[in-house]
Design an enzyme around this catalytic site. Structure first.
Site, PDB file in Angstrom:
ATOM      1  N   GLU A 201       0.825  -1.206   0.000  1.00  0.00           N
ATOM      2  CA  GLU A 201       0.000   0.000   0.000  1.00  0.00           C
ATOM      3  C   GLU A 201       0.851   1.243   0.000  1.00  0.00           C
ATOM      4  O   GLU A 201       2.036   1.209   0.321  1.00  0.00           O
ATOM      5  CB  GLU A 201      -1.027  -0.008   1.152  1.00  0.00           C
ATOM      6  CG  GLU A 201      -0.459  -0.031   2.542  1.00  0.00           C
ATOM      7  CD  GLU A 201      -1.552  -0.097   3.618  1.00  0.00           C
ATOM      8  OE1 GLU A 201      -2.577  -0.758   3.425  1.00  0.00           O
ATOM      9  OE2 GLU A 201      -1.326   0.532   4.661  1.00  0.00           O
ATOM     10  N   ARG A 295     -11.644  -5.536  19.440  1.00  0.00           N
ATOM     11  CA  ARG A 295     -11.404  -5.829  20.861  1.00  0.00           C
ATOM     12  C   ARG A 295     -11.348  -4.506  21.606  1.00  0.00           C
ATOM     13  O   ARG A 295     -11.371  -3.441  20.985  1.00  0.00           O
ATOM     14  CB  ARG A 295     -10.066  -6.545  21.008  1.00  0.00           C
ATOM     15  CG  ARG A 295      -8.929  -5.713  20.385  1.00  0.00           C
ATOM     16  CD  ARG A 295      -7.562  -6.254  20.681  1.00  0.00           C
ATOM     17  NE  ARG A 295      -6.572  -5.863  19.706  1.00  0.00           N
ATOM     18  CZ  ARG A 295      -5.779  -4.808  19.799  1.00  0.00           C
ATOM     19  NH1 ARG A 295      -5.883  -3.987  20.817  1.00  0.00           N
ATOM     20  NH2 ARG A 295      -4.902  -4.526  18.854  1.00  0.00           N
TER      21      ARG A 295
HETATM   22  P1  ADP Z   1      -3.699  -1.149  20.637  1.00  0.00           P
HETATM   23  O1  ADP Z   1      -3.953  -1.098  19.163  1.00  0.00           O
HETATM   24  O2  ADP Z   1      -4.767  -1.719  21.503  1.00  0.00           O
HETATM   25  O3  ADP Z   1      -3.139   0.076  21.164  1.00  0.00           O
HETATM   26  P2  ADP Z   1      -1.433  -2.754  20.154  1.00  0.00           P
HETATM   27  O4  ADP Z   1      -1.553  -2.762  18.678  1.00  0.00           O
HETATM   28  O5  ADP Z   1      -0.250  -2.134  20.778  1.00  0.00           O
HETATM   29  O6  ADP Z   1      -2.682  -2.218  20.845  1.00  0.00           O
HETATM   30  O7  ADP Z   1      -1.589  -4.257  20.635  1.00  0.00           O
HETATM   31  C1  ADP Z   1      -2.140  -4.576  21.908  1.00  0.00           C
HETATM   32  C2  ADP Z   1      -1.571  -5.869  22.368  1.00  0.00           C
HETATM   33  O8  ADP Z   1      -1.904  -6.910  21.486  1.00  0.00           O
HETATM   34  C3  ADP Z   1      -0.083  -5.869  22.449  1.00  0.00           C
HETATM   35  O9  ADP Z   1       0.262  -6.693  23.502  1.00  0.00           O
HETATM   36  C4  ADP Z   1       0.327  -6.454  21.103  1.00  0.00           C
HETATM   37  O10 ADP Z   1       1.598  -7.028  21.187  1.00  0.00           O
HETATM   38  C5  ADP Z   1      -0.757  -7.461  20.898  1.00  0.00           C
HETATM   39  N1  ADP Z   1      -1.113  -7.737  19.504  1.00  0.00           N
HETATM   40  C6  ADP Z   1      -1.892  -7.004  18.694  1.00  0.00           C
HETATM   41  N2  ADP Z   1      -2.107  -7.605  17.525  1.00  0.00           N
HETATM   42  C7  ADP Z   1      -1.447  -8.771  17.569  1.00  0.00           C
HETATM   43  C8  ADP Z   1      -1.280  -9.870  16.658  1.00  0.00           C
HETATM   44  N3  ADP Z   1      -1.848  -9.910  15.474  1.00  0.00           N
HETATM   45  N4  ADP Z   1      -0.505 -10.889  17.064  1.00  0.00           N
HETATM   46  C9  ADP Z   1       0.078 -10.888  18.260  1.00  0.00           C
HETATM   47  N5  ADP Z   1      -0.060  -9.892  19.171  1.00  0.00           N
HETATM   48  C10 ADP Z   1      -0.798  -8.857  18.836  1.00  0.00           C
HETATM   49  P1  ADP Z   2      -0.918  -3.021  13.342  1.00  0.00           P
HETATM   50  O1  ADP Z   2      -1.926  -4.091  13.077  1.00  0.00           O
HETATM   51  O2  ADP Z   2       0.437  -3.557  13.552  1.00  0.00           O
HETATM   52  O3  ADP Z   2      -1.389  -2.081  14.381  1.00  0.00           O
HETATM   53  P2  ADP Z   2      -1.514  -0.928  11.389  1.00  0.00           P
HETATM   54  O4  ADP Z   2      -1.930  -1.186   9.993  1.00  0.00           O
HETATM   55  O5  ADP Z   2      -2.559  -0.469  12.323  1.00  0.00           O
HETATM   56  O6  ADP Z   2      -0.806  -2.228  11.956  1.00  0.00           O
HETATM   57  O7  ADP Z   2      -0.314   0.121  11.360  1.00  0.00           O
HETATM   58  C1  ADP Z   2       0.448   0.435  12.490  1.00  0.00           C
HETATM   59  C2  ADP Z   2       1.151   1.764  12.280  1.00  0.00           C
HETATM   60  O8  ADP Z   2       2.003   1.742  11.126  1.00  0.00           O
HETATM   61  C3  ADP Z   2       0.232   2.941  12.044  1.00  0.00           C
HETATM   62  O9  ADP Z   2      -0.209   3.501  13.239  1.00  0.00           O
HETATM   63  C4  ADP Z   2       1.120   3.902  11.262  1.00  0.00           C
HETATM   64  O10 ADP Z   2       1.988   4.597  12.127  1.00  0.00           O
HETATM   65  C5  ADP Z   2       1.947   2.967  10.425  1.00  0.00           C
HETATM   66  N1  ADP Z   2       1.337   2.754   9.095  1.00  0.00           N
HETATM   67  C6  ADP Z   2       0.548   1.729   8.733  1.00  0.00           C
HETATM   68  N2  ADP Z   2       0.158   1.833   7.450  1.00  0.00           N
HETATM   69  C7  ADP Z   2       0.717   2.956   6.978  1.00  0.00           C
HETATM   70  C8  ADP Z   2       0.721   3.612   5.711  1.00  0.00           C
HETATM   71  N3  ADP Z   2       0.070   3.121   4.660  1.00  0.00           N
HETATM   72  N4  ADP Z   2       1.419   4.767   5.590  1.00  0.00           N
HETATM   73  C9  ADP Z   2       2.114   5.264   6.634  1.00  0.00           C
HETATM   74  N5  ADP Z   2       2.154   4.700   7.837  1.00  0.00           N
HETATM   75  C10 ADP Z   2       1.478   3.550   8.026  1.00  0.00           C
END
Ligand code: ADP
Ligand code: ADP
Ligand code: MG
Length: 476
Positions: A201, A295
């Site tokens: 993306e 969640r």
């Molecule tokens: P939030 O989006 O709630 O702020 P995070 O993205 O930091 O939270 O994730 C919350 C918790 O869940 C963390 O402990 C992170 O490591 C865990 N976590 C989130 N998505 C996954 C995943 N797909 N696999 C394993 N751990 C995950």
């Molecule tokens: P996760 O499941 O690990 O939380 P996300 O898709 O929510 O993954 O992305 C986590 C972070 O990565 C976002 O908060 C942003 O900072 C960065 N990110 C994700 N996608 C993009 C994008 N297309 N362009 C720029 N930053 C991105």
């Protein structure tokens, strides 16, 4: 009173948080203990506790059959999964349903539709929600990845379809970058998520991470609780969040559009619990759907602080088919400003996890702060669990007051025995770009607050304060 028995299939601060919500409802909370956490703090907050045998997370918190067996043996009415572990596992949600136990979260179909980043983007697109330009299906080959990158233009992001927790993502600026990274990211994704599929993306430059809190019941009502800004990140993981978003600011038209878009998506997937719709927003204020977290999220307290609604209590009520007690969207109002700092056992300079044992712990907080945590003297932080040990939340009538309270709260939080990111948080809370509210997800890379930290000074102060308290308390 119609009491219910709730099993908390989690640990750490979120387990204590759920136990408190159960108490408010008059429900019995049943906590889990394992061989690794015999003294876990959440057990103090629970009415009952049960033992879950196993050698690691896979054999304990991630073992669906064992958890269901515990629930049946202990006459459990509902299971709250917290975040992480089984919280976004559609198979677990279905298995609960089949066993006649209420899963305190959304229906399995909603979890599964939002469960991977390809399907969820496809659904969002169909619902008319703007998505980040790029593929909405897994890319089979590196040639295909380059073809898509050329169409949308560099930079792009290679992203694991099954990713989470900021892992499985790599920015690519050229064809060569994709050639170099495609296989490696795929392998990483396979190792972490048991799925090697990748998306390509557009990498949105200097974006803001802005997300909308959703709460829905089983009667078809979907509400939003406004937005949170979570742009202070390291390794694509959040460390400081605030509500409302300073970037959205006073732009009520934008806020409304953002929140309504999130509600549209939640309705499109038949959402029926607490959840979050995450967006990236460019400097031009255009926003794109990133993913939906089906969640309760780590940073939910800041929304609770500005709206006065207990999201976990509502989540439990909703799961049992009860009313959320919200007459209409118009009743959900926000006042003031709230900030959350994630307190992690990590090196404040490298920002890498730093396990260890807590040998001392004291707090001295100003009015208007909240500390959701799992800390106690003797806590052993191990690499097996998330290094986050607490969430410090400060609320003020305006942002400046919340900032002032957060500074004072950080100065009044003393954790001894292991490294924490508190020194880093203190730097950020005094740094002019953060204070002005003009920051995006590039903040840490751009302003490098970690380079200004004097850890010796901080360690010394913690030691001094705790030693003084010991002397005063015990006269030695
Ligand atoms: P939030 O989006 O709630 O702020 P995070 O993205 O930091 O939270 O994730 C919350 C918790 O869940 C963390 O402990 C992170 O490591 C865990 N976590 C989130 N998505 C996954 C995943 N797909 N696999 C394993 N751990 C995950
Ligand atoms: P996760 O499941 O690990 O939380 P996300 O898709 O929510 O993954 O992305 C986590 C972070 O990565 C976002 O908060 C942003 O900072 C960065 N990110 C994700 N996608 C993009 C994008 N297309 N362009 C720029 N930053 C991105
Ligand atoms: Mg995310």
């Amino acid at each position: 009173m119609n009491t219910k028995r709730i099993l908390i299939a989690n640990r750490g601060e979120i387990a204590t948080r759920i136990a408190r919500a159960c108490r408010e409802l008059g429900y019995t909370s049943v906590g889990i203990w394992t061989d690794f956490e015999v003294n876990a703090k959440h057990l103090e907050f629970c009415d009952e506790w049960v033992f879950l045998p196993g050698k690691n997370n896979r054999e304990t918190y991630l073992d669906i059959q064992k958890i269901l067996k515990l629930a049946e043996d202990h006459r459990i009415d509902g299971i709250h999964p917290g975040y992480g572990f089984l919280s976004e596992n559609g198979t677990f949600a279905s298995a609960c349903e089949e066993a006649g136990i209420v899963f305190i979260g959304p229906n399995p179909k909603a979890i599964k539709s939002m469960g991977d980043k390809a399907t969820s983007k496809e659904i969002a697109k169909k619902a008319g929600v703007p998505v980040v330009p790029g593929s909405t299906q897994a890319i089979p080959t590196v040639e295909e990845a380059i073809k898509i990158a050329k169409q949308i233009g560099y930079p792009v992001l290679l992203k694991a379809v099954a990713g989470g927790g900021g892992r499985g993502m790599r920015r690519c600026d050229s064809d060569q970058d994709i050639l170099k990274n495609f296989e490696a990211v795929g392998r990483e994704a396979l190792a972490s998520f048991a799925n090697a599929e990748l998306l390509v993306e557009k990498y949105i430059l200097n974006p803001h991470h802005i997300e909308v809190q959703i709460l829905a019941d089983k009667k078809g009502n979907v509400y939003h609780f406004f937005e949170r800004e979570c742009s202070i990140q390291r390794r694509h993981q959040k460390i400081i969040e605030e509500a409302p978003s300073p970037f959205v600011g006073e732009d009520e038209e934008l806020r409304k559009r953002l929140c309504n878009t999130a509600v549209t998506l939640a309705r499109a997937v038949g959402y029926d619990s607490a959840g979050t719709v995450e967006f990236v927003m460019g400097a031009d204020r255009n926003f794109y759907f990133l993913e939906m977290n089906t969640r309760i999220q780590v940073e939910h307290p800041i929304t609770e602080e500005i709206t006065g609604v207990d999201l976990i209590v509502c989540m439990i009520q909703g799961a049992f088919g009860e009313s959320l007690g919200i007459p209409s969207q118009e009743w959900i109002k926000r006042t003031g400003h709230a900030i959350e700092c994630r307190i992690c056992a990590e090196d404040p300079i490298t920002m890498l996890p730093a396990p260890g044992k807590v040998t001392g712990f004291e707090t001295n907080f100003p009015q208007g702060t909240r500390f959701d945590n799992c800390l106690y003297k003797g806590l052993q932080v191990t690499p097996d669990f998330d290094p986050m040990v607490g969430k410090l939340v400060a609320k003020g009538i305006i942002r400046d007051v919340a900032l002032r309270k957060m500074r004072a709260a950080l100065d009044g939080l003393f954790i001894e025995g292991l490294k924490t990111n508190i020194p880093l948080l203190k730097e950020i809370l005094r740094e002019e770009h953060f204070l002005s509210g003009h920051y995006n997800t590039n903040y840490i890379a751009e302003f490098k607050p970690q380079e200004k930290i004097n850890t010796d000074f901080d360690h010394h102060r913690v030691y001094q304060v705790l030693a003084t308290i010991e002397v005063r308390r015990f006269g030695r």
